[in-house]
Design an enzyme around this catalytic site. Structure first.
Site, PDB file in Angstrom:
ATOM      1  N   ASP A  21      22.145  16.776 -24.984  1.00  0.00           N
ATOM      2  CA  ASP A  21      21.009  17.391 -26.383  1.00  0.00           C
ATOM      3  C   ASP A  21      21.101  18.878 -26.285  1.00  0.00           C
ATOM      4  OD1 ASP A  21      19.513  17.051 -28.588  1.00  0.00           O
ATOM      5  OD2 ASP A  21      17.753  16.439 -27.551  1.00  0.00           O
ATOM      6  N   ASN A  23      22.862  21.057 -28.835  1.00  0.00           N
ATOM      7  CA  ASN A  23      23.971  21.784 -29.206  1.00  0.00           C
ATOM      8  C   ASN A  23      23.685  22.411 -30.547  1.00  0.00           C
ATOM      9  OD1 ASN A  23      25.289  20.508 -27.321  1.00  0.00           O
ATOM     10  ND2 ASN A  23      26.595  18.849 -28.736  1.00  0.00           N
ATOM     11  N   ARG A  25      20.731  23.674 -31.734  1.00  0.00           N
ATOM     12  CA  ARG A  25      19.912  24.583 -31.431  1.00  0.00           C
ATOM     13  C   ARG A  25      20.483  25.728 -30.732  1.00  0.00           C
ATOM     14  NH1 ARG A  25      15.718  21.093 -28.448  1.00  0.00           N
ATOM     15  NH2 ARG A  25      17.238  19.539 -29.018  1.00  0.00           N
ATOM     16  N   HIS A  38      28.571  21.936 -30.921  1.00  0.00           N
ATOM     17  CA  HIS A  38      29.235  20.801 -30.212  1.00  0.00           C
ATOM     18  C   HIS A  38      30.553  21.125 -29.390  1.00  0.00           C
ATOM     19  CE1 HIS A  38      26.399  18.430 -32.507  1.00  0.00           C
ATOM     20  NE2 HIS A  38      26.930  18.462 -33.128  1.00  0.00           N
ATOM     21  N   ARG A  72      23.770  11.583 -39.821  1.00  0.00           N
ATOM     22  CA  ARG A  72      23.953  13.141 -40.093  1.00  0.00           C
ATOM     23  C   ARG A  72      24.831  13.467 -41.247  1.00  0.00           C
ATOM     24  NH1 ARG A  72      23.532  16.148 -34.311  1.00  0.00           N
ATOM     25  NH2 ARG A  72      21.677  15.022 -33.562  1.00  0.00           N
ATOM     26  N   LEU A 131      35.310   9.304 -10.112  1.00  0.00           N
ATOM     27  CA  LEU A 131      34.418   8.947 -10.746  1.00  0.00           C
ATOM     28  C   LEU A 131      34.611   8.033 -12.123  1.00  0.00           C
ATOM     29  CD1 LEU A 131      31.378  10.237 -12.056  1.00  0.00           C
ATOM     30  CD2 LEU A 131      33.170  11.577 -13.603  1.00  0.00           C
TER      31      LEU A 131
HETATM   32  C1  FPP Z   1      23.089  16.225 -29.576  1.00  0.00           C
HETATM   33  O1  FPP Z   1      22.491  17.561 -29.916  1.00  0.00           O
HETATM   34  C2  FPP Z   1      24.362  16.186 -29.228  1.00  0.00           C
HETATM   35  C3  FPP Z   1      25.290  15.399 -30.234  1.00  0.00           C
HETATM   36  C4  FPP Z   1      24.779  14.365 -31.241  1.00  0.00           C
HETATM   37  C5  FPP Z   1      26.751  15.244 -29.903  1.00  0.00           C
HETATM   38  C6  FPP Z   1      27.112  15.519 -28.531  1.00  0.00           C
HETATM   39  C7  FPP Z   1      28.559  15.629 -28.498  1.00  0.00           C
HETATM   40  C8  FPP Z   1      29.219  16.165 -27.761  1.00  0.00           C
HETATM   41  C9  FPP Z   1      28.553  17.204 -26.643  1.00  0.00           C
HETATM   42  C10 FPP Z   1      30.797  16.123 -27.800  1.00  0.00           C
HETATM   43  C11 FPP Z   1      31.379  15.203 -26.832  1.00  0.00           C
HETATM   44  C12 FPP Z   1      32.662  15.099 -26.648  1.00  0.00           C
HETATM   45  C13 FPP Z   1      33.086  14.380 -25.905  1.00  0.00           C
HETATM   46  C14 FPP Z   1      34.412  14.590 -25.768  1.00  0.00           C
HETATM   47  C15 FPP Z   1      32.561  13.294 -25.036  1.00  0.00           C
HETATM   48  P1  FPP Z   1      22.280  17.688 -31.335  1.00  0.00           P
HETATM   49  O2  FPP Z   1      23.077  18.102 -32.309  1.00  0.00           O
HETATM   50  O3  FPP Z   1      21.406  16.841 -31.564  1.00  0.00           O
HETATM   51  O4  FPP Z   1      21.322  19.305 -30.945  1.00  0.00           O
HETATM   52  P2  FPP Z   1      19.950  19.723 -31.515  1.00  0.00           P
HETATM   53  O5  FPP Z   1      18.959  18.674 -31.250  1.00  0.00           O
HETATM   54  O6  FPP Z   1      19.644  21.151 -31.046  1.00  0.00           O
HETATM   55  O7  FPP Z   1      20.334  19.792 -33.054  1.00  0.00           O
END
Ligand code: FPP
Length: 236
Positions: A21, A23, A25, A38, A72, A131
């Site tokens: 969580d 990304n 922000r 992301h 989203r 893993l």
């Molecule tokens: C939450 O942060 C994140 C997500 C909903 C997406 C997570 C996805 C990735 C990290 C990419 C994954 C890739 C692979 C290959 C598995 P948010 O966007 O809700 O952040 P915020 O709460 O700060 O807005």
């Protein structure tokens, strides 16, 4: 010397589950578009998965996309799916890693090419002994339980024969140990429908660090804390 001794005595979790969580922000703080967050989060994911494999963690489950994330903007959903495509297509991500990949979640609504890439990645890595990496994609804990109950009922299992094991064996994580350590960075203190059945006895660790800034050193802090909580001092 001391460090090695300390590491040997450390109790490691069997199964770590992470809510990736923060990304959005992270990107906002840098005046960047959310997709940059992301992309950075995806790099962190790869580093942390490799690190878990290196230190001998047996199971890692990451929350990549929830059943709620379809709400989203389409552009953002497409962006996350593209990150996943790129990850699965890039064989460099798996070369020499001995990581077994599995996807958990409802695959129905995903794009056909992604479903094929997922199946191929699972098949290619099925004999890996390092893993076991679960990627939760279009995953929701309640949704998972509903699917499990439907499967059980549709097989005609008698009500009195249903036990906790029956439910566990019909979840996406069937056959795996339940997560014993759940990590959520970015200053939120919720489970957000993540592995709600499996998390019944897990330890939790929260941090204000946003996921793209999360490094192996943060995981190490979390693991030290886990070990402290689980040290039995020879007792039971
Ligand atoms: C939450 O942060 C994140 C997500 C909903 C997406 C997570 C996805 C990735 C990290 C990419 C994954 C890739 C692979 C290959 C598995 P948010 O966007 O809700 O952040 P915020 O709460 O700060 O807005």
């Amino acid at each position: 010397m001391f460090l090695n001794k300390k590491k040997e005595e450390r109790v490691l979790p069997q199964h770590i589950a992470i809510i990736m969580d923060g990304n959005g922000r992270w990107a906002k703080k840098r005046s960047l578009p959310r997709k940059a967050g992301h992309a950075a989060g995806s790099k962190t994911f790869k580093d942390i998965a490799r690190y878990c494999n290196k230190i001998g963690i047996k199971y890692l489950t990451v929350y990549a996309f929830s059943t709620e994330n379809w709400k989203r903007p389409k552009e953002e959903v497409d962006n996350i799916m593209n990150i996943l495509r790129d990850y699965l297509k890039d064989t460099e991500n798996f070369k020499g890693e001995n990581i077994r990949l599995q996807f958990i979640g409802e695959r129905g609504p995903l794009a056909e090419d992604i479903k094929e890439l997922m199946l191929k990645a699972e098949d290619d890595s099925k004999n890996a002994t390092g893993l076991h990496l679960n990627i939760a994609l279009n995953y929701g804990g309640r949704d998972e339980i509903v699917h499990a109950v439907r499967d059980i009922v549709s097989r005609g299992v008698k009500a009195e024969d249903i036990t906790e094991d029956t439910i566990s064996e019909n979840l996406y994580t069937s056959g795996q140990p339940d997560p014993d350590f759940i990590i959520r960075p970015s200053g939120e203190y919720r489970l957000s429908n993540y592995l709600i059945w499996q998390a019944a006895y897990a330890e939790y660790w929260f941090s204000d660090v946003l996921w793209p800034d999360f490094r192996p050193k943060h995981l190490e802090q979390a693991l030290d804390e886990f070990s402290k909580r689980n040290r039995r001092f020879g007792g039971v």
